[in-house]
Structure formats: C-alpha cells, structure tokens
Write a protein that holds these residues in place. Sequence first.
Motif, mmCIF file in Angstrom:
data_model
loop_
_atom_site.group_PDB
_atom_site.id
_atom_site.type_symbol
_atom_site.label_atom_id
_atom_site.label_comp_id
_atom_site.label_asym_id
_atom_site.label_seq_id
_atom_site.Cartn_x
_atom_site.Cartn_y
_atom_site.Cartn_z
ATOM 1 N N LYS A 17 0.833 -1.213 0.000
ATOM 2 C CA LYS A 17 0.000 0.000 0.000
ATOM 3 C C LYS A 17 0.862 1.256 0.000
ATOM 4 O O LYS A 17 0.534 2.247 -0.643
ATOM 5 C CB LYS A 17 -0.931 -0.020 1.212
ATOM 6 N N TYR A 18 1.967 1.210 0.752
ATOM 7 C CA TYR A 18 2.886 2.356 0.809
ATOM 8 C C TYR A 18 3.445 2.654 -0.579
ATOM 9 O O TYR A 18 3.462 3.808 -1.033
ATOM 10 C CB TYR A 18 4.014 2.048 1.785
ATOM 11 N N TYR A 19 3.917 1.603 -1.278
ATOM 12 C CA TYR A 19 4.504 1.787 -2.606
ATOM 13 C C TYR A 19 3.462 2.216 -3.636
ATOM 14 O O TYR A 19 3.747 3.045 -4.507
ATOM 15 C CB TYR A 19 5.212 0.495 -3.045
ATOM 16 N N GLU A 20 2.270 1.660 -3.529
ATOM 17 C CA GLU A 20 1.208 2.016 -4.476
ATOM 18 C C GLU A 20 0.755 3.461 -4.277
ATOM 19 O O GLU A 20 0.544 4.190 -5.248
ATOM 20 C CB GLU A 20 0.025 1.062 -4.304
ATOM 21 N N ALA A 21 0.615 3.882 -3.030
ATOM 22 C CA ALA A 21 0.136 5.234 -2.731
ATOM 23 C C ALA A 21 1.126 6.301 -3.192
ATOM 24 O O ALA A 21 0.733 7.428 -3.498
ATOM 25 C CB ALA A 21 -0.123 5.377 -1.228
ATOM 26 N N ARG A 22 2.401 5.954 -3.259
ATOM 27 C CA ARG A 22 3.437 6.932 -3.630
ATOM 28 C C ARG A 22 3.986 6.710 -5.036
ATOM 29 O O ARG A 22 5.032 7.252 -5.379
ATOM 30 C CB ARG A 22 4.575 6.878 -2.598
ATOM 31 N N ASP A 23 3.295 5.908 -5.842
ATOM 32 C CA ASP A 23 3.689 5.650 -7.230
ATOM 33 C C ASP A 23 5.130 5.124 -7.327
ATOM 34 O O ASP A 23 5.913 5.526 -8.195
ATOM 35 C CB ASP A 23 3.549 6.917 -8.087
ATOM 36 N N LEU A 24 5.482 4.220 -6.412
ATOM 37 C CA LEU A 24 6.829 3.663 -6.381
ATOM 38 C C LEU A 24 6.914 2.263 -6.992
ATOM 39 O O LEU A 24 8.000 1.687 -7.051
ATOM 40 C CB LEU A 24 7.329 3.596 -4.930
ATOM 41 N N VAL A 25 5.774 1.744 -7.442
ATOM 42 C CA VAL A 25 5.741 0.353 -7.898
ATOM 43 C C VAL A 25 6.592 0.149 -9.152
ATOM 44 O O VAL A 25 7.365 -0.815 -9.243
ATOM 45 C CB VAL A 25 4.292 -0.106 -8.147
ATOM 46 N N ASP A 26 6.468 1.037 -10.138
ATOM 47 C CA ASP A 26 7.222 0.877 -11.388
ATOM 48 C C ASP A 26 8.727 0.909 -11.128
ATOM 49 O O ASP A 26 9.481 0.099 -11.682
ATOM 50 C CB ASP A 26 6.838 1.966 -12.391
ATOM 51 N N GLY A 27 9.155 1.840 -10.289
ATOM 52 C CA GLY A 27 10.570 1.914 -9.942
ATOM 53 C C GLY A 27 11.050 0.671 -9.220
ATOM 54 O O GLY A 27 12.173 0.203 -9.440
ATOM 55 N N PHE A 28 10.181 0.124 -8.364
ATOM 56 C CA PHE A 28 10.526 -1.097 -7.628
ATOM 57 C C PHE A 28 10.658 -2.277 -8.589
ATOM 58 O O PHE A 28 11.575 -3.101 -8.465
ATOM 59 C CB PHE A 28 9.454 -1.375 -6.576
ATOM 60 N N LYS A 29 9.772 -2.349 -9.577
ATOM 61 C CA LYS A 29 9.843 -3.418 -10.573
ATOM 62 C C LYS A 29 11.142 -3.328 -11.381
ATOM 63 O O LYS A 29 11.777 -4.347 -11.669
ATOM 64 C CB LYS A 29 8.642 -3.340 -11.521
ATOM 65 N N GLU A 30 11.536 -2.101 -11.744
ATOM 66 C CA GLU A 30 12.781 -1.919 -12.490
ATOM 67 C C GLU A 30 13.974 -2.382 -11.655
ATOM 68 O O GLU A 30 14.908 -3.005 -12.172
ATOM 69 C CB GLU A 30 12.947 -0.446 -12.877
ATOM 70 N N GLN A 31 13.941 -2.064 -10.363
ATOM 71 C CA GLN A 31 15.015 -2.496 -9.467
ATOM 72 C C GLN A 31 15.077 -4.020 -9.400
ATOM 73 O O GLN A 31 16.165 -4.611 -9.453
ATOM 74 C CB GLN A 31 14.775 -1.920 -8.071
ATOM 75 N N LEU A 32 13.925 -4.665 -9.295
ATOM 76 C CA LEU A 32 13.883 -6.123 -9.193
ATOM 77 C C LEU A 32 14.377 -6.801 -10.471
ATOM 78 O O LEU A 32 15.073 -7.821 -10.401
ATOM 79 C CB LEU A 32 12.461 -6.587 -8.874
#
Length: 444
Positions: free
Chosen positions: A395-410
């Motif tokens: 929820k934290y990552y989704e609320a702050r639009d961090l999901v795409d960046g997290f996917k790129e990191q993974l």
Amino acid sequence: MKATVEDISPVKKRLLVEIDAEEVDKKLNQAYGDIRKRVKIPGFRPGKAPRKILESYYGSQVRDDVTQELIADTFPKAVEETNAFPLGQPVLEKDTLRQGANFTYSAILDVRPQFEVANHLGVAVKKEILSVTEEDVQKRLEEIRKANGRLTSIEGKRPIREGDYAVVEYKGLENGQPIEGIHSSNFLVNVGRNDFHPKFDEGLIGLSKDDETEMVIDFEEDFYHTRLAGKRVQFQTRVLDVKELKLPELDDAFARSLGSDFEDLEGLKNEIRKALASQEEERIDQDLKQRLMEKILQEVHFELPQVLVEAETDFSVRRFKENLQRGGASIEKMGFSDEQLRKDFRPAAEKRVRELLVLEQIAKQEQIVLTDEDLEQGYKDLAQQMGQDVETVKKYYEARDLVDGFKEQLIREKTLKYLTEHAIITETTKEELTQEMDQKGKEG
C-alpha cells in the motif's frame, strides 16, 4: 499524418510530423464552431457572429488551442510509428497554423542508444572467501560496548588528553573577520579522532575546563569544507567541559542488559558472529557483482543520453541534501554549492546510467522478465527489511507511485543474479583481492 525521423546523434533524434491541411481545417472549423455557440459579441445574435469577426477576436487563442490539440493527438502516434520513444520531455519546434495549409512541427528527442552486449556470459571473475575472525567479533563487541558507555564530566581541572571528549565553543575568523557559518556554542570533540582537523584536536590537548585559547590552522586546498579550504583560519576557542567515556564491564550481566535474547557473553558473541557473517556475505556478493559489471562494461561502448545523466545527478544531489538535513546540516552550512555538488556527483551518475542501460539491454537480449512470483518475493524481502507486514509495504509503494521503480530495481537484480550464475567464479582471499585492486590502481 506523415512522420519521419532524422538522426542528430546516437542518442538524439528529430521527429518531423506533417498534418494534412484537411485535418487542420477540420479542427479549426470545430474550434470556431464551439466558440460561436459560447460567446456573445455586441451587434450579433448568439451563435450568428461571422467567422471573420470571430477570427479578429479569438484568432490567436484558437490557433494556439488547435496547435496544442493537433500535437497532442499526433505526437504519440508518430512516436509509435517511428519507434522513436523519448527519454524525458521533448523540445518542440512548430510552424504557424494556417487555414488551408499543411501544419508541420518537429520534436527533438533524447532516446536510448542502440547497442548489443556480447560476451557477457561466462565472464571470469574472482570472489572473496567469506571469513569472520575472532578479532572481527571482538572489534564489533567493543563498538557495542562503547555505544553503551556513559559520558561523564571529569572532576577538577584535569587537562585534556587523547581519547577525552571536550565540549567547546569556537568562532572562526579570517584576517580578523568572522567567517559565516564557522562557529558553535556547544561542539563535542572526541580528541584524537581528528573528525574536524588534526590541528584542532592538537590545540585542545593540555587545556582544562574554562581555559581559552586561539589556534591558527592552515587548511588544505582540497579540504572537504569549501568555506575553509585553502584558508588560514584563527579559531577563538573556550573549553566548556571535559568528559570521559565510562565503559561497562564485558561480562554476562552486560550481555543480558542488551536484551532477553542474550543469556550470557558467549551468546552475545555468537549473535555478533552470525550478524557479521550475514553482512560479509552481502558485501562479498555486491562486490562480486560490481567487479562482474565492470568487466562487462569494458567491452561495451555507446554514447550516454544526457537527460538520464542529468536525472541521476539530480537524484544524487537531492539525496545528499536530504541526508544533511536529517543530520541538522545543510549545503550552505557545509560550504557546498549546487554547482560543485553536481560536478562532484556527475562521474558516478554517468557510471550508474551506463550500468543501468547495459543491464536493461542484457535483460532484453536474454528475455529476462519479472514474474508475479518475483514481485511478491520482492515485497516480502522488503517487508522483512522494513520490519513491516507485506500488505502495508504494498500500500505504501502504491500510494506513492513507487511500484514501477521497484519493478525496475527487481528486474536489474534478477539480471545481475543471472549474470553471476553464468560467470566463471574463482574464490580468493580478501588480501589477494586488495593487492590486485591496488595494482590495477597503480597501472591506471
């Protein structure tokens, strides 16, 4: 619509778009039709104002609006048709919109360089052998002991000696004039650690509480604090207090005082040993991957998109400022400037961008993709690091639009793991690796 691409450089292109006069006229007619219905012009009934009158009143606005609409409608299609996908905001150059004429515009685009990565599998690389010595354990134990020590004021007028903690107030002057930001009313110095400058620590040794002194320090040209670098500075200093660090005894009682997990000193040492092994394993893995990437990068050559370098530099500068703020400082207090920070961080930013582009290309060539299971495991690992449950982290990552960046990191981490699994790894000692790195440094 007709779209063509011109190469300016390997990482910069000009996208040319031409829109037929028929489409231009259609948009203009629609715009004037909408305005005719909405506006009231003196001397004309609602919806009956002639086109010429509307053009005299609203021509400039209509041309601007239609121009923006035409570009918004056609630009994404032109990009898709020509495969000229931009990095960052394009720079637009457009003609004046005219009734009955084709409309043309161009966009200067920063794009990803096109290159192939070869010989990235089966790379020979050395890996450090994991080693945690009793000396390492004892050193960490001593750090924990010091962290749990108590600073106590020394009674009487005992002079300061190395290892003491002196609380001082000081003011820095150049040619008798105060230097902005170089002063403190409650500065704690661990004498002998040389955290600020060795000459400052030396000037305190032998002084006692309430003593005053003036010391002169000639700062090196490359001193980290730019307001002091290369200057001769007089420090008017007064000792407010002298403290010493009282350390607890290293015994079973000390171990138990750190938490219920430790029954005795030996149990504490075992946990320290495990923690050190885990940290060393992580460090060794990261060092291995870094050496592997450096070998791969040596064989790949391409021009860097400056828009990505600028963005990475911006990120580094912003993170540096935030770290300073968390510590109660600022670039102004430290004597840094934005210009100097950007210059200092740029080489690392260029290296980082090169690594990211190479990893992205390898993932593409090897068809490495992120699965739902990879993403879920990534969230689990992150939750464990943060001490949170998985859903809270999501929820934290989704609320702050961090999901795409997290996917790129993974996906980068998965690609690095893939490269490591396909590398030819030879284990060696830390000493041998250090000697090898020193030799390379001399040759470089």
